[in-house]
Design a protein around this motif. Structure first.
Motif: not given
Length: 287
Positions: A44-45, A131-132, A137-139, A151-155
């Motif tokens: 899930f995102r 994190v790994r 890698m996961l934000l 920039i558009w990067l999100e959790v």
């Protein structure tokens, strides 16, 4: 047969990499069914408006029949929810409670909030915590600069180890065992062979020793629309390092600016957090 060690073949003809079995699967203590259930939750995102079983199967590499059993179980336990029959699955209240417990028990997260928000505002970059997470890698947290588009990067977004500043910094900061596990889990993703990983590790380690932060050459970066600089941090609460990163679009974050301004400020921010935690650098804890 022990159900926890049962094996199913995924759509690509081999054991499902999405289930997170690589690395620990040879250990008899490894519970494959649990790993597959967790891979469903990781699918899930934040931008998703729910997911159906078919979409979860595509993202995890698990067979649809396996996903159907896992989502039913997770929904029964409250980790997934859907409002009505045949609705799409969404993270449930039990997962929210678990996340709150995890956040409250990891002391550096709250301490880092004002430090990283100040850094984002001062530099006009997106500050993030990565994190790994198995093969990428996961934000897990971001700090956006006030009054500046970023920039558009999100959790929930995932970054490759090969070709991202966060990934290179992580490979440099991991101990030998975790490094080997990570390379095996990545399974050649974006060309991350063992030889390539060793080269990245050596170069990034040299950057951390020499300047205190990691920058990936633009020609190697996984996305042409992002530039970033990264620094590892190893909390006493965790068994491995995490990565703090500042990123922006190339027009706003040149190599010179990363090297002369943003990189040193990120390094100083992480050092401030280390002082508040009363601990040393991530490299000092690598071995």
């Amino acid at each position: 047969m022990n159900e926890g060690r049962s094996r199913e073949t995924g759509p690509h003809g081999d054991d499902d990499a999405g289930a997170g079995e690589r690395g620990g699967e040879q250990d008899r203590r490894f519970a494959t069914t649990l790993a597959r259930g967790l891979s469903v939750l990781r699918a899930f995102r934040p931008s998703d408006d729910g997911l159906g079983n078919a979409e979860i199967a595509e993202r995890t590499g698990l067979p649809k029949s396996t996903v159907s059993r896992l989502t039913f179980t997770l929904q029964s336990l409250g980790y997934l929810t859907h409002a009505r029959r045949r609705d799409r699955y969404r993270p449930g209240p039990a997962l929210l409670a678990l996340g709150n417990v995890a956040g409250a028990s990891i002391s550096f997260v709250d301490l880092s909030n004002p430090i990283m928000q100040r850094l984002a505002d001062e530099t006009g970059t997106l500050a993030l915590l990565a994190v790994r997470d198995h093969d990428k890698m996961l934000l897990v947290k971001t700090w956006r600069p006030h009054g500046v588009s970023s920039i558009w990067l999100e959790v929930g977004h995932r970054l490759p180890y090969n070709g991202s500043s966060s990934g290179h910094a992580m490979l440099a900061a991991l101990n030998d065992r975790a490094f080997a596990e990570t390379v095996e889990a990545a399974d050649g993703h974006r060309g991350l062979t063992r030889q390539r990983a060793e080269t990245i590790r050596q170069d990034a380690y040299g950057q951390l020793v020499g300047q205190g932060f990691v920058i990936v050459d633009a020609s190697e970066y996984f996305a042409s629309t992002i530039r970033a600089v990264a620094v590892p941090f190893h909390s006493r609460d965790l068994s491995e390092p995490v990565i703090f990163t500042c990123g922006a679009m190339p027009a706003d974050l040149s190599d010179a600016r990363m090297r002369d301004e943003v990189g040193p400020k990120l390094r100083a921010a992480v050092q401030e957090l280390e002082r508040r935690m009363g601990q040393g650098s991530a490299l000092a804890q690598r071995d």
